[in-house]
Design a protein around this motif. Structure first.
Motif, short mmCIF file in Angstrom:
data_model
loop_
_atom_site.label_atom_id
_atom_site.label_comp_id
_atom_site.label_asym_id
_atom_site.label_seq_id
_atom_site.Cartn_x
_atom_site.Cartn_y
_atom_site.Cartn_z
N TRP A 197 -37.23 18.24 -11.91
CA TRP A 197 -36.69 18.03 -13.18
C TRP A 197 -35.47 17.48 -13.14
O TRP A 197 -34.49 17.94 -12.28
N THR A 198 -35.05 16.94 -14.40
CA THR A 198 -33.77 16.63 -14.79
C THR A 198 -32.87 17.58 -15.62
O THR A 198 -33.58 18.48 -16.09
N GLU A 199 -31.59 17.70 -15.87
CA GLU A 199 -30.93 18.42 -16.44
C GLU A 199 -31.27 18.03 -18.20
O GLU A 199 -31.05 19.09 -18.74
N ALA A 200 -31.79 16.96 -18.29
CA ALA A 200 -32.17 16.72 -20.02
C ALA A 200 -33.60 17.31 -20.20
O ALA A 200 -33.94 17.46 -21.28
N GLY A 201 -33.95 18.05 -19.19
CA GLY A 201 -35.26 18.69 -19.32
C GLY A 201 -36.59 17.61 -19.18
O GLY A 201 -37.73 18.02 -19.70
N ASN A 202 -36.52 16.54 -18.37
CA ASN A 202 -37.74 15.77 -18.01
C ASN A 202 -38.06 15.86 -16.81
O ASN A 202 -37.42 15.99 -15.97
N LYS A 203 -39.35 15.95 -16.66
CA LYS A 203 -39.99 15.88 -15.38
C LYS A 203 -40.22 14.58 -14.60
O LYS A 203 -40.56 13.79 -15.22
N ALA A 204 -39.54 14.51 -13.63
CA ALA A 204 -39.36 13.34 -12.61
C ALA A 204 -40.37 13.03 -11.70
O ALA A 204 -40.43 11.72 -11.36
N GLY A 205 -40.88 14.03 -11.10
CA GLY A 205 -41.74 13.85 -10.06
C GLY A 205 -42.00 15.00 -9.18
O GLY A 205 -41.90 16.23 -9.68
N LYS A 206 -42.41 14.92 -8.12
CA LYS A 206 -42.57 15.96 -7.02
C LYS A 206 -41.90 15.74 -5.87
O LYS A 206 -41.96 14.84 -5.38
N LEU A 207 -41.22 16.93 -5.18
CA LEU A 207 -40.44 16.82 -3.85
C LEU A 207 -41.77 16.64 -2.77
O LEU A 207 -42.56 17.56 -2.54
N VAL A 208 -41.39 15.64 -1.87
CA VAL A 208 -42.65 15.32 -0.83
C VAL A 208 -42.25 15.33 0.57
O VAL A 208 -42.95 15.52 1.48
N ASP A 209 -40.73 15.32 0.65
CA ASP A 209 -40.23 15.08 2.02
C ASP A 209 -39.04 15.50 2.33
O ASP A 209 -38.07 15.75 1.07
N TYR A 210 -38.32 15.56 3.41
CA TYR A 210 -36.77 15.78 3.58
C TYR A 210 -36.44 14.92 4.75
O TYR A 210 -37.36 14.99 5.70
N LEU A 211 -35.10 14.68 4.89
CA LEU A 211 -34.72 14.00 6.26
C LEU A 211 -33.85 15.02 6.90
O LEU A 211 -32.98 15.57 6.52
N ILE A 212 -34.07 15.22 8.15
CA ILE A 212 -33.14 16.17 9.19
C ILE A 212 -32.71 15.22 10.08
O ILE A 212 -33.09 14.51 10.90
#
Length: 263
Positions: free
Chosen positions: A99-114
């Motif tokens: 979610w953004t600080e403006a209160g909008n849903k932006a998507g979904k976290l799917v991965d990360y880099l290690i």
């Protein structure tokens, strides 16, 4: 630690084969990573083995000897082995809503880099819930863009999703797609406005119809065997298609003027 990559994705490690470096025995396959969102670091992992994954073993990141393309080599001594304990701060962010600080849903976290050598997370990756989502592209979230993390969602800066950076060097491709969307939107908007004013673009349609009539007239004349004398008389006149086309344009212009007067 030896590694073949400068960064590795969480998704690439899941189900990766785990081998004992000393005995070359299989210890299982990676089931989950121990991510600490407070420190943005992977502290260890759990692997499963046996029938239906009934047997579990856990390792700290420091026990990893190397990460290759096909396996993770760990330093393991069965006689001295004891499962390390996970801290209370360990949990997965995969599937968290973005979610953004403006209160909008932006998507979904799917991965990360290690970073393989240290377990440090350098970027999170999310899939957009907007039009960008149809492109099957994931976008980077910098650690500095994260404002807060909860049990189900994380909040990021507005700028992080308004102009997201794609992962994998697809910026140029996405820019081209965005331009196509913009052009299509402008075209659709223009057509809608024309219909709203009650003015249809009849010229092209009438021209096409006129050409069709002219072709049929020509074919009919050939079938009837038009004489040479008649052809010479007709030579002084413009082709039938042009005559019909001019009349069609005059009719269309007249209709347009009427529509303007009514509006």
């Amino acid at each position: 630690m030896n590694t073949e990559q400068s960064v590795i994705r969480h998704s690439e490690l899941i189900d990766r084969l785990v081998l004992d470096r000393r005995t070359a025995e299989e210890l299982g396959r990676v089931n989950n990573l121990w991510l600490n969102p407070k420190t943005n670091q992977v502290e260890g992992f759990t692997c499963k083995s046996g029938i239906l994954g009934s047997k579990k073993r856990s390792f700290t990141w420091a026990q990893i000897q190397s990460i290759g393309a096909d396996s993770i080599m760990v330093n393991f001594n069965s006689e001295e082995f004891a499962d390390p304990q996970k801290s209370e701060d360990i949990y997965s962010l995969i599937g968290h809503e973005v979610w953004t600080e403006a209160g909008n849903k932006a998507g979904k976290l799917v991965d990360y880099l290690i970073v393989p050598q240290t377990g440090d997370v350098v970027n999170y990756l999310f899939a957009s819930s907007g039009w960008r989502g149809i492109l099957n592209v994931v976008y980077l979230i910098a650690l500095t863009d994260i404002r807060s993390i909860g049990s189900k969602r994380l909040i990021v800066k507005n700028e992080a999703v308004e102009e997201p950076q794609p992962y994998g060097g697809l910026q140029e491709k996405l820019g081209q797609v965005a331009e196509i969307f913009k052009e299509d939107y402008k075209k659709t908007q223009a057509e809608f406005q024309a219909l709203k004013r009650g003015v249809q673009d009849l010229t092209a349609q009438v021209k096409e119809k006129a050409q069709d009539i002219a072709e049929r007239v020509k074919d009919r004349a050939e079938e009837l065997g038009t004489g040479e004398e008649e052809k010479q008389q007709d030579a002084a006149l413009p082709p039938a298609a042009e005559i019909i086309q001019v009349k069609a344009e005059l009719i269309t212009e007249d209709e347009s003027e009427k529509s303007k007067d009514l509006s």
